[in-house]
Design a protein around this motif. Structure first.
Motif, short mmCIF file in Angstrom:
data_model
loop_
_atom_site.label_atom_id
_atom_site.label_comp_id
_atom_site.label_asym_id
_atom_site.label_seq_id
_atom_site.Cartn_x
_atom_site.Cartn_y
_atom_site.Cartn_z
N GLY A 110 0.78 -1.23 0.00
CA GLY A 110 0.00 0.00 0.00
C GLY A 110 0.81 1.28 0.00
O GLY A 110 0.39 2.28 -0.58
N VAL A 111 1.98 1.28 0.65
CA VAL A 111 2.75 2.53 0.77
C VAL A 111 4.11 2.45 0.10
O VAL A 111 4.96 3.31 0.31
CB VAL A 111 2.94 2.90 2.26
CG1 VAL A 111 1.61 3.09 2.94
CG2 VAL A 111 3.78 1.86 2.98
N SER A 112 4.33 1.43 -0.70
CA SER A 112 5.66 1.24 -1.30
C SER A 112 5.77 1.86 -2.69
O SER A 112 6.48 1.35 -3.54
CB SER A 112 5.98 -0.26 -1.38
OG SER A 112 5.03 -0.93 -2.19
N ASN A 113 5.06 2.98 -2.93
CA ASN A 113 5.17 3.62 -4.24
C ASN A 113 6.32 4.61 -4.31
O ASN A 113 6.58 5.20 -5.34
CB ASN A 113 3.86 4.32 -4.60
CG ASN A 113 3.45 5.34 -3.56
OD1 ASN A 113 3.98 5.38 -2.45
ND2 ASN A 113 2.51 6.19 -3.91
N SER A 114 7.04 4.81 -3.20
CA SER A 114 8.23 5.66 -3.19
C SER A 114 9.14 5.21 -2.06
O SER A 114 8.69 4.60 -1.08
CB SER A 114 7.87 7.13 -3.04
OG SER A 114 7.37 7.39 -1.74
N ALA A 115 10.42 5.55 -2.18
CA ALA A 115 11.39 5.12 -1.18
C ALA A 115 11.14 5.77 0.17
O ALA A 115 11.28 5.13 1.21
CB ALA A 115 12.80 5.43 -1.67
N VAL B 12 15.07 8.37 -7.79
CA VAL B 12 14.90 7.74 -6.48
C VAL B 12 15.24 8.76 -5.39
O VAL B 12 15.91 9.77 -5.66
CB VAL B 12 15.79 6.49 -6.32
CG1 VAL B 12 15.31 5.37 -7.22
CG2 VAL B 12 17.25 6.81 -6.60
N LEU B 13 14.79 8.46 -4.19
CA LEU B 13 15.05 9.29 -3.00
C LEU B 13 14.42 10.68 -3.09
O LEU B 13 14.92 11.64 -2.49
CB LEU B 13 16.56 9.42 -2.75
CG LEU B 13 17.36 8.12 -2.61
CD1 LEU B 13 18.82 8.43 -2.30
CD2 LEU B 13 16.77 7.22 -1.55
N ALA B 14 13.33 10.79 -3.81
CA ALA B 14 12.61 12.07 -3.86
C ALA B 14 11.88 12.31 -2.54
O ALA B 14 11.43 11.37 -1.89
CB ALA B 14 11.62 12.06 -5.02
N ASN B 15 11.80 13.57 -2.14
CA ASN B 15 11.06 13.99 -0.93
C ASN B 15 11.59 13.37 0.36
O ASN B 15 10.84 13.22 1.33
CB ASN B 15 9.57 13.66 -1.08
CG ASN B 15 8.92 14.35 -2.26
OD1 ASN B 15 9.19 15.52 -2.52
ND2 ASN B 15 8.09 13.62 -2.99
N MET B 16 12.87 13.05 0.40
CA MET B 16 13.42 12.47 1.62
C MET B 16 13.45 13.48 2.76
O MET B 16 13.60 13.11 3.93
CB MET B 16 14.84 11.96 1.35
CG MET B 16 14.91 10.76 0.41
SD MET B 16 14.00 9.31 1.01
CE MET B 16 15.07 8.74 2.31
N HIS B 17 13.27 14.77 2.45
CA HIS B 17 13.21 15.78 3.52
C HIS B 17 11.99 15.58 4.41
O HIS B 17 11.97 16.08 5.55
CB HIS B 17 13.18 17.18 2.90
CG HIS B 17 11.96 17.46 2.09
ND1 HIS B 17 11.81 17.02 0.78
CD2 HIS B 17 10.80 18.12 2.39
CE1 HIS B 17 10.63 17.41 0.32
NE2 HIS B 17 10.00 18.07 1.27
N LEU C 256 17.99 11.51 -6.63
CA LEU C 256 18.88 11.09 -7.70
C LEU C 256 18.07 10.82 -8.95
O LEU C 256 17.22 9.91 -8.96
CB LEU C 256 19.66 9.83 -7.30
CG LEU C 256 20.56 9.92 -6.07
CD1 LEU C 256 21.16 8.57 -5.75
CD2 LEU C 256 21.66 10.95 -6.29
N THR C 257 18.29 11.60 -9.98
CA THR C 257 17.60 11.39 -11.26
C THR C 257 18.47 10.49 -12.13
O THR C 257 19.49 10.93 -12.68
CB THR C 257 17.34 12.72 -11.97
OG1 THR C 257 16.57 13.56 -11.09
CG2 THR C 257 16.58 12.50 -13.27
N LEU C 258 18.11 9.24 -12.23
CA LEU C 258 18.92 8.26 -12.95
C LEU C 258 18.57 8.19 -14.43
O LEU C 258 19.39 7.75 -15.24
CB LEU C 258 18.74 6.87 -12.31
CG LEU C 258 19.11 6.79 -10.83
CD1 LEU C 258 18.89 5.38 -10.31
CD2 LEU C 258 20.56 7.20 -10.61
N ILE C 259 17.35 8.59 -14.79
CA ILE C 259 16.94 8.58 -16.20
C ILE C 259 16.41 9.97 -16.54
O ILE C 259 15.22 10.25 -16.34
CB ILE C 259 15.86 7.50 -16.46
CG1 ILE C 259 16.30 6.15 -15.91
CG2 ILE C 259 15.57 7.39 -17.96
CD1 ILE C 259 15.26 5.06 -16.05
N PRO C 260 17.25 10.86 -17.06
CA PRO C 260 16.79 12.22 -17.39
C PRO C 260 15.72 12.20 -18.48
O PRO C 260 15.71 11.33 -19.36
CB PRO C 260 18.07 12.90 -17.89
CG PRO C 260 19.19 12.08 -17.34
CD PRO C 260 18.68 10.68 -17.28
#
Length: 237
Positions: A32-37, A159-164, A176-180
């Motif tokens: 349910g909550v695994s749509n982002s890291a 990945v690692l978006a909104n980690m703040h 980290l934008t791995l695929i621009p």
């Protein structure tokens, strides 16, 4: 009943008896909550803390709780600890708390936590119970974060978006934008994507287990052959 060694507890929690990949417990929050890291890591940390504390508390009171009220007592302990974690998240990570929503209170009914309380903590000393909670929480959390990171990468190219939301201002630039210029893959961040990624992880684990079993079997076959050769050589000499 002999207590398992810490090595056995570690192997069971991280691999052989992993709650997410083997027991298939806690699938509701896992999917349910695994749509982002960041979402996955937030819930993983909350679940692990409750698991460690509940295992320790259950082990401490196991000798004084009547069998007839054992499970209700364990649920009350877990519910109290979950409430403490919920209040801490409201105080320090409020935005993430709002995103996770109902999945934080649902830690109380997480089968992983209740199962370890009744199946392990109620039968072993506090040190082993706490360590089992740590390892099981770590095993569950690793899978949860892996699913979140993979879904986020496939869905957004980063990945690692909104980690703040979890670590504060210092994590604002952690993305980290791995695929621009990635166009996005909506299926990955929708509920079906969670099932697909979890299935792939389970398949990978099963394949690794098969390879390890084949290698172990081959080594067992080689040992008797070498022994016979040594015996034959000795007779000839």
């Amino acid at each position: 009943m002999a207590s398992p060694s810490y090595r056995e507890i570690t192997i069971n929690g991280l691999w052989k008896n992993n709650p997410a990949l083997v027991q298939l417990l806690g699938l509701c929050p896992l999917l349910g909550v695994s749509n982002s890291a960041v979402n996955a890591l937030g819930l993983a940390l909350a679940s692990a803390l409750v698991l460690i504390c509940s295992n320790t508390a259950v082990s401490l009171v196991r000798g004084v709780v009547n069998t007839a009220v054992r499970l209700p007592a364990f649920v009350m302990i877990i519910a109290a600890l979950t409430t403490c974690i919920e209040l801490l998240m409201q105080a320090f990570t409020y935005e993430l708390y709002q995103i996770l929503g109902i999945f934080i209170p649902l830690i109380t009914t997480n089968c992983v936590i209740l199962g370890r309380a009744d199946g392990f903590a109620a039968k072993h000393d506090p040190a082993r119970a706490a360590y089992d909670g740590l390892v099981m929480g770590l095993g569950f959390g690793i899978v949860l974060v892996m699913i979140g990171a993979l879904r986020e990468l496939l869905g957004t190219g980063a990945v690692l978006a909104n980690m703040h939301l979890l670590f504060g201002p210092m994590a604002v630039n952690w993305q980290l934008t791995l695929i621009p210029e990635y166009k996005g893959f909506l299926l990955a961040i929708l509920p079906p994507g969670a099932f697909i990624v979890l299935g792939l992880l389970i398949a990978c684990k099963n394949r690794v287990d098969e390879v390890l079993a084949e290698r172990a079997k081959a080594q067992q076959v080689e040992v008797p052959v070498l022994s016979r050769r040594v015996r034959v050589t000795g007779v000839i000499e």
